[in-house]
Design a protein around this motif. Structure first.
Motif, short mmCIF file in Angstrom:
data_model
loop_
_atom_site.label_atom_id
_atom_site.label_comp_id
_atom_site.label_asym_id
_atom_site.label_seq_id
_atom_site.Cartn_x
_atom_site.Cartn_y
_atom_site.Cartn_z
N LYS A 261 0.84 -1.21 0.00
CA LYS A 261 0.00 0.00 0.00
C LYS A 261 0.87 1.25 0.00
O LYS A 261 0.60 2.22 -0.71
CB LYS A 261 -0.93 0.00 1.22
N LYS A 262 1.93 1.22 0.80
CA LYS A 262 2.84 2.37 0.85
C LYS A 262 3.54 2.56 -0.49
O LYS A 262 3.68 3.69 -0.98
CB LYS A 262 3.87 2.18 1.96
N GLU A 263 3.96 1.45 -1.11
CA GLU A 263 4.63 1.54 -2.40
C GLU A 263 3.71 2.17 -3.45
O GLU A 263 4.13 3.04 -4.23
CB GLU A 263 5.04 0.14 -2.86
N ILE A 264 2.45 1.74 -3.47
CA ILE A 264 1.49 2.26 -4.45
C ILE A 264 1.21 3.74 -4.19
O ILE A 264 1.12 4.55 -5.11
CB ILE A 264 0.20 1.42 -4.44
N THR A 265 1.07 4.10 -2.91
CA THR A 265 0.85 5.50 -2.55
C THR A 265 2.02 6.37 -2.99
O THR A 265 1.84 7.47 -3.54
CB THR A 265 0.64 5.63 -1.03
N ASP A 266 3.24 5.87 -2.76
CA ASP A 266 4.43 6.62 -3.18
C ASP A 266 4.46 6.80 -4.70
O ASP A 266 4.86 7.86 -5.20
CB ASP A 266 5.70 5.88 -2.72
N LYS A 267 4.03 5.78 -5.44
CA LYS A 267 3.99 5.87 -6.90
C LYS A 267 2.99 6.94 -7.35
O LYS A 267 3.25 7.72 -8.28
CB LYS A 267 3.63 4.52 -7.52
N ILE A 268 1.84 6.95 -6.70
CA ILE A 268 0.81 7.94 -7.06
C ILE A 268 1.33 9.35 -6.81
O ILE A 268 1.18 10.26 -7.64
CB ILE A 268 -0.48 7.68 -6.26
N GLU A 269 1.97 9.54 -5.65
CA GLU A 269 2.49 10.87 -5.30
C GLU A 269 3.62 11.29 -6.25
O GLU A 269 3.82 12.49 -6.48
CB GLU A 269 2.98 10.86 -3.85
N ALA A 270 4.31 10.30 -6.82
CA ALA A 270 5.41 10.61 -7.74
C ALA A 270 4.91 10.75 -9.18
O ALA A 270 5.70 10.94 -10.10
CB ALA A 270 6.48 9.53 -7.67
N GLY A 271 3.58 10.65 -9.36
CA GLY A 271 3.00 10.79 -10.70
C GLY A 271 3.15 9.55 -11.56
O GLY A 271 3.06 9.61 -12.79
N ASP A 272 3.35 8.40 -10.92
CA ASP A 272 3.51 7.14 -11.66
C ASP A 272 2.54 6.10 -11.09
O ASP A 272 2.95 5.09 -10.52
CB ASP A 272 4.96 6.66 -11.53
N PRO A 273 1.23 6.33 -11.24
CA PRO A 273 0.24 5.44 -10.62
C PRO A 273 0.25 4.04 -11.26
O PRO A 273 0.60 3.89 -12.44
CB PRO A 273 -1.09 6.14 -10.89
N LEU A 274 -0.11 3.05 -10.46
CA LEU A 274 -0.19 1.68 -10.94
C LEU A 274 -1.49 1.50 -11.72
O LEU A 274 -2.57 1.75 -11.19
CB LEU A 274 -0.15 0.70 -9.76
N THR A 275 -1.40 1.08 -12.96
CA THR A 275 -2.60 0.89 -13.79
C THR A 275 -2.87 -0.57 -14.11
O THR A 275 -4.01 -0.95 -14.41
CB THR A 275 -2.47 1.67 -15.11
N THR A 276 -1.84 -1.39 -14.08
CA THR A 276 -1.99 -2.82 -14.37
C THR A 276 -1.43 -3.63 -13.20
O THR A 276 -0.29 -3.40 -12.78
CB THR A 276 -1.22 -3.20 -15.65
N PRO A 277 -2.21 -4.56 -12.65
CA PRO A 277 -1.71 -5.34 -11.50
C PRO A 277 -0.54 -6.23 -11.89
O PRO A 277 -0.50 -6.80 -12.97
CB PRO A 277 -2.94 -6.18 -11.11
N ARG A 278 0.42 -6.33 -10.97
CA ARG A 278 1.60 -7.16 -11.22
C ARG A 278 1.45 -8.54 -10.59
O ARG A 278 2.15 -9.48 -10.98
CB ARG A 278 2.84 -6.48 -10.62
N ASP A 279 0.57 -8.66 -9.61
CA ASP A 279 0.40 -9.92 -8.91
C ASP A 279 -0.95 -9.92 -8.19
O ASP A 279 -1.74 -8.98 -8.30
CB ASP A 279 1.54 -10.15 -7.91
N PHE A 280 -1.21 -10.99 -7.44
CA PHE A 280 -2.48 -11.15 -6.73
C PHE A 280 -2.72 -10.02 -5.74
O PHE A 280 -3.84 -9.51 -5.62
CB PHE A 280 -2.48 -12.50 -6.01
#
Length: 507
Positions: A261-280
């Motif tokens: 969750k922290k990794e995804i939040t950091d990506k969003i704040e950096a302007g690189d949101p996750l759009t495709t899931p990498r795993d379960f």
């Protein structure tokens, strides 16, 4: 005076509840006693002394031949109507009379919480909808390279054994390999668990904790029924070890979720949101219902632990029996090898890609016949949510029923007198067209069927294609025929070894 009134009301309520419970029990038993029952049931021990679940399942095979639709199994003083025919099973699994799993599944509660295996009604429907995307074809495609990566590690170990002239302990190695798959597809975690020990905390790791939980569940289920009583189990000498295991698994799952969750939040704040899931885990975090709400951390931990158990133990067991059957009946491994050779053609690599999977027609026939011969999950149970009439006998709401999948798959009235013969041709389209869809239930059926069945089938196809492309399998001369033992899954009683012969130096 007022306390006397309260006392009278309490005693009256208690007696009323007790009488209602007794009436319910008598009503259930009155109906159940009208069903066919195998002879020899003891008034106190029921059929237990006959060893209904003894290794080899002989009692089950004899019983389904004599009672091909339904019979009552007495587990001590507790009766369990057991369904063994598509006609009697279908209403149960389609939700016409039941969609509630029995108290048996409560034994998994500390481990998998209120996840998909145990949740009921509205919560189950919501969770099932949210989880469907986790097993969408687009997501499954991303796992095929992982299956290849993991089986390549196994093939490397098999190469060493073949070079030394040593057989492989099939189930042991497949458990490690399928667990490697789960860790990579669930968490994108490359554990190297096939070649080195997992990191431990306080003397325990994820795999050993899963093994501990499985052992205690099967001990409570099949060997010491007193331990199914929660307060007795908590007072038992083994409970501290059990508690340590499930608390560790819950902690590891939640830690992984919070880190992601922290990794995804950091990506969003950096302007690189996750759009495709990498795993379960990504699919769980991205899932949203119609109100825009997703899973809580607790709910995600439930589903992660469910995926971790169901995704490796059952698949490893199915693969164990498949490789055994291929070694026992080499004509079928030859046909599969020819099919795989044709699919791969002149490629430089033996790696299986997703589009290859649908071309493995003969492989699929053999896989299904192996699963029919020995189903990983041999017995499931349900509780009636509506009265159910079976062969003229009406069972009331609340009655628990068993569905014996192993007996269904060896019912002579369904599969013929040759049901003990290994015949993949049973699953040819023209033969399946003559069968009831509920005659084959390795992944259950109806609304509560196994949501991960395509994940499992794809993984097995990749494994068997890669292994047979590299090795010829044969039985070890002098070894006894393996015998299945009914635990949580149908594993061999003793280690099952298979000989390996390398083919043409392929890798």
């Amino acid at each position: 005076m007022i306390w006397q009134v309260f006392g009278i009301l309490f005693v009256t309520a208690f007696l009323w509840k007790l009488l209602a419970s007794l009436n319910k029990i008598l009503s259930e038993r009155g109906a159940i006693r009208k069903l066919p029952c195998p002879p020899g049931a003891h008034w106190l021990f029921g059929h237990q002394k006959q060893g209904p679940f003894d290794p080899g399942y002989k009692w089950l095979l004899d019983t389904v031949k004599a009672f091909p639709r339904v019979f009552t199994l007495w587990q001590g003083v507790l009766p369990l109507p057991v369904l063994v025919h598509p006609d009697t099973i279908k209403p149960l699994l389609t939700g016409a009379v039941a969609n509630t799993k029995s108290a048996f599944y409560d034994l998994f509660a500390d481990w998998v919480g209120d996840g998909l295996v145990r949740s009921k009604s509205a919560k189950w429907k919501r969770n099932r909808r949210l989880l469907t995307h986790s097993f969408h074809l687009d997501v499954l495609r991303t796992y095929t390279p992982v299956f290849n990566d993991c089986v390549e590690v196994l093939i490397g170990k098999m190469d060493q054994l073949a070079a030394q002239g040593k057989p492989i302990d099939v189930n042991h190695e497949l458990v490690l390999c399928t667990f490697d798959v789960i860790l990579r597809t669930a968490f994108s975690y490359k554990s190297d668990c096939q070649v080195q020990a997992l990191p431990k905390e306080d003397g325990i790791d994820v795999l050993s904790a899963c093994d501990t939980m499985t052992w205690f569940i099967q001990e409570r289920m099949f060997h010491n029924k007193l331990l199914t009583v929660p307060w007795i189990f908590r007072l038992s000498s083994g409970y501290p070890k059990y508690k340590k295991a499930f608390e560790y698994l819950r902690k590891i799952a939640k830690r992984g979720i919070q880190d992601r969750k922290k990794e995804i939040t950091d990506k969003i704040e950096a302007g690189d949101p996750l759009t495709t899931p990498r795993d379960f885990l990504d699919t769980l975090l991205m899932a949203k219902d119609e109100d825009g709400n997703g899973f809580t951390v607790e709910e995600m931990a439930d589903e992660v632990n469910t995926f971790m158990f169901a995704g490796h133990e059952t698949t490893a067991t199915s693969m164990t029996w498949l490789l055994y059957n291929l070694a026992k009946y080499p004509e079928h491994q030859t046909k599969i090898r020819e099919e795989v050779d044709e699919i791969l053609g002149d490629r430089d690599s033996d790696r299986i890609i997703t589009k290859d999977l649908n071309r493995m027609a003969y492989t699929t026939l053999v896989m299904k016949e192996s699963m029919r011969m020995m189903t990983a999950g041999p017995l499931v149970s349900r509780v009636l949510t509506a009265p159910y009439t079976i062969d003229g006998v009406t069972l009331p709401v609340g009655t628990m029923l068993g569905i014996s999948i192993h007996q269904l798959h060896h019912n002579p009235s369904v599969w013929g007198e040759d049901h003990m013969e290994f015949k993949p041709s049973r699953f040819l389209p023209e033969n399946l067209a003559k069968m009831d869809p509920f005659a084959f239930l390795s992944f259950s059926a109806g609304s509560r069927n196994c949501i991960g069945q395509q994940f499992a089938l794809n993984k097995i196809k990749v494994f068997v294609a890669r292994i047979l492309r590299r090795f010829r399998l044969s039985l070890v001369p002098g070894d006894p025929a393996p015998v299945a033992n009914m635990t949580v899954v149908s594993k061999p009683v003793i280690p099952l070894y298979i000989r390996l012969q390398q083919i043409n130096g392929k890798s």
